[in-house]
Design a protein around this motif. Structure first.
Motif, PDB file in Angstrom:
ATOM      1  N   ARG A 158     -23.908 -16.179  10.342  1.00  0.00           N
ATOM      2  CA  ARG A 158     -24.524 -15.709  11.432  1.00  0.00           C
ATOM      3  C   ARG A 158     -23.853 -14.590  11.773  1.00  0.00           C
ATOM      4  O   ARG A 158     -24.517 -13.292  12.251  1.00  0.00           O
ATOM      5  N   ARG A 172     -26.880 -20.461   9.683  1.00  0.00           N
ATOM      6  CA  ARG A 172     -26.168 -20.500  10.594  1.00  0.00           C
ATOM      7  C   ARG A 172     -24.610 -20.172  10.461  1.00  0.00           C
ATOM      8  O   ARG A 172     -23.865 -19.452  10.953  1.00  0.00           O
ATOM      9  N   GLU A 230     -31.088 -18.151  14.951  1.00  0.00           N
ATOM     10  CA  GLU A 230     -31.210 -19.752  15.081  1.00  0.00           C
ATOM     11  C   GLU A 230     -32.578 -20.030  14.924  1.00  0.00           C
ATOM     12  O   GLU A 230     -32.844 -20.979  14.214  1.00  0.00           O
ATOM     13  N   ALA A 273     -28.570 -13.759  18.385  1.00  0.00           N
ATOM     14  CA  ALA A 273     -28.090 -15.184  17.980  1.00  0.00           C
ATOM     15  C   ALA A 273     -29.555 -16.118  18.352  1.00  0.00           C
ATOM     16  O   ALA A 273     -29.778 -16.920  17.347  1.00  0.00           O
ATOM     17  N   ALA A 274     -29.988 -16.111  19.200  1.00  0.00           N
ATOM     18  CA  ALA A 274     -31.456 -16.956  19.276  1.00  0.00           C
ATOM     19  C   ALA A 274     -32.265 -16.707  18.099  1.00  0.00           C
ATOM     20  O   ALA A 274     -33.127 -17.639  17.771  1.00  0.00           O
ATOM     21  N   ARG A 275     -32.621 -15.452  17.676  1.00  0.00           N
ATOM     22  CA  ARG A 275     -33.563 -15.158  16.453  1.00  0.00           C
ATOM     23  C   ARG A 275     -33.095 -15.709  15.188  1.00  0.00           C
ATOM     24  O   ARG A 275     -33.843 -16.325  14.580  1.00  0.00           O
ATOM     25  N   ALA A 307     -33.419 -20.210  11.332  1.00  0.00           N
ATOM     26  CA  ALA A 307     -32.668 -21.328  10.788  1.00  0.00           C
ATOM     27  C   ALA A 307     -33.524 -22.313  10.978  1.00  0.00           C
ATOM     28  O   ALA A 307     -33.872 -23.297  10.128  1.00  0.00           O
ATOM     29  N   GLY A 308     -33.995 -22.713  12.177  1.00  0.00           N
ATOM     30  CA  GLY A 308     -34.834 -23.592  12.551  1.00  0.00           C
ATOM     31  C   GLY A 308     -36.390 -23.535  11.805  1.00  0.00           C
ATOM     32  O   GLY A 308     -36.928 -24.660  11.503  1.00  0.00           O
ATOM     33  N   ALA A 339     -30.958 -22.902   5.480  1.00  0.00           N
ATOM     34  CA  ALA A 339     -30.826 -22.856   6.922  1.00  0.00           C
ATOM     35  C   ALA A 339     -29.339 -23.075   7.282  1.00  0.00           C
ATOM     36  O   ALA A 339     -28.625 -22.181   8.373  1.00  0.00           O
ATOM     37  N   ASP A 340     -28.378 -23.979   6.515  1.00  0.00           N
ATOM     38  CA  ASP A 340     -27.169 -24.022   6.790  1.00  0.00           C
ATOM     39  C   ASP A 340     -26.482 -22.627   6.640  1.00  0.00           C
ATOM     40  O   ASP A 340     -25.474 -22.548   7.403  1.00  0.00           O
ATOM     41  N   ASN A 372     -36.753 -11.136   9.842  1.00  0.00           N
ATOM     42  CA  ASN A 372     -37.058 -12.615   9.692  1.00  0.00           C
ATOM     43  C   ASN A 372     -38.079 -12.757   8.744  1.00  0.00           C
ATOM     44  O   ASN A 372     -38.220 -13.924   8.161  1.00  0.00           O
TER      45      ASN A 372
END
Length: 417
Positions: free
Chosen positions: A48, A45, A83, A79-81, A86-87, A41-42, A133
């Motif tokens: 990105r 980000r 993130e 950017a939202a997707r 990663a979430g 996940a890190d 994704n």
């Protein structure tokens, strides 16, 4: 890569490496797996910009090929997707580890103590189209459940998928887990898919995630067991006891939020008693939102043809029909549905209970949008897909559904008479 012998060689190497990694993952600690997912996940980000640049290449190629709006939406990463991806990795990391969970335990008169515990399946093959994704979702869920995975994304998302895969490998490396636990097929050649479906010695189950043609191909040709759904022909039935405000909001969301996903509503059924009032209001609202309504018994964009029922549009189109009763709605869904997701909009508990009892789709909903047919929305962190079969896995396939079980039997010098 056109040489079939070369493809067989490459795929066999992937399979052997996955099998070796699976043996190691089977006893990896929950902490190590969670650390790998957190580090991945890190990396998502931190990288990105690289992911967005790779996705821009895919989008440009997709536009050049003339991909439709729904397919381009599936392909796009902003950017939202990113993130959210990663979430999702972090959400899977935070879940309880399913491996080793005691499902049941009992003691026999012979003195034997028996436990049924969750164990990884082994090696998972995931074949998917367009949505990059899925690379993260599938990798995360397979790792969490102690399985190695071989990923084969669609040719249209190859650059995005490779960039995301690099983040997953970085996470494995950081946690000291085998980097071959999550592998990606290095060729766009469709012969690689054919080979995956035959690799019974290396792959334990295949999960296809894509359109009808892909899933149909997998189900027809696979020698490896398959978790799949062929189509997402999701129905929404507006009962005569529906709350108008809820019904309007739910139907609009179920169709228009993301029309290209498998949980999008494809057929609207309206009880005759409210067809001229609430039913027509909903149809008018759909058309105002840009949806082409192919209607029978309602004033839509155009009359419905017989082939519009039982059709997965994956677009801003929907079939609509007036039914005489809840039983007529149930009969229609049984005839035309794909056992994916159906919703009833009603304030009548008896009607809802009848709908739930008499239909056997993988997911049944009441007063909720079919767009919630998603592992993340079910609290699974993510999903590989929705299974509509009835063996082993059904509904959203999360980490728990990617486990099997084994029996652990303890005695004390116990012999059988």
């Amino acid at each position: 890569m056109k040489d079939m012998d070369g493809i067989v060689e490459v795929m066999t190497a992937l399979g052997r490496a996955a099998r070796a990694a699976a043996a190691e993952l089977a006893f990896a600690t929950p902490e190590a797996k969670a650390a790998a997912l957190a580090a991945a996940a890190d990396a998502v980000r931190a990288r990105r910009d690289e992911i967005e640049a790779a996705n821009a290449r895919d989008l440009a190629e997709g536009a050049a090929k003339g991909l439709g709006a729904a397919m381009m939406d599936r392909l796009m990463l902003d950017a939202a997707r990113i993130e959210a991806m990663a979430g999702g990795l972090e959400a899977v990391a935070a879940q309880p580890d399913p491996v080793g969970e005691v499902i049941a335990e009992w003691q026999r008169p012979s003195g034997l103590k028996i436990r049924r515990v969750r164990t990884p399946i082994g090696v998972i093959g995931v074949i998917y189209e367009s949505r990059p994704n899925v690379t993260a979702d599938a990798g995360a869920l397979c790792l969490k459940s102690g399985n190695a995975v071989i990923l084969r994304g669609g040719s249209e998302s190859v650059h995005s998928s490779r960039a995301i895969h690099a983040c997953l490998v970085a996470g494995l490396r950081a946690a000291g887990l085998p980097e071959t636990a999550i592998q990606i097929v290095p060729t766009r050649d469709r012969a690689a898919v054919t080979q995956m479906l035959r690799m019974v010695e290396h792959i334990d189950v295949v999960v296809p995630r894509g359109g009808k043609s892909l899933v149909g191909l997998v189900q027809r040709e696979a020698r490896v067991p398959v978790f799949a759904h062929l189509e997402g022909i999701c129905h929404v039935y507006v009962d005569r006891a529906a709350d108008p405000g809820k019904a309007l909001a739910v139907v609009l969301n179920a169709k228009t939020r993301r029309p290209g996903i498998c949980g999008a509503a494809e057929c609207l059924l309206v009880h005759r008693d409210i067809a001229a009032t609430l039913g027509q209001e909903i149809v008018d609202a759909l058309m105002a939102a840009g949806v082409e309504v192919r209607a029978e018994g309602l004033r839509g964009s155009c009359p419905a043809a017989p082939e519009d029922f039982g059709r997965e549009f994956l677009d801003m189109k929907i079939a609509a029909k007036v039914v005489d009763s809840i039983d007529d709605a149930i009969a229609h869904i049984r005839r035309y549905g794909s056992s994916h997701t159906e919703a009833i909009l009603t304030e009548d508990d008896t009607a809802a209970a009848r709908f739930f009892e008499r239909l056997d789709s993988a997911i049944l909903m009441r007063n909720a949008s079919t767009q919630f047919a998603d592992g993340g929305e079910f609290g699974m962190g993510a999903e590989i897909g929705i299974a509509t079969g009835k063996l082993h896995a059904r509904g959203p396939i999360g980490a728990e559904q990617l486990t099997s079980f084994k029996y652990l039997v303890t005695g004390d010098g116990t012999v059988r008479g």
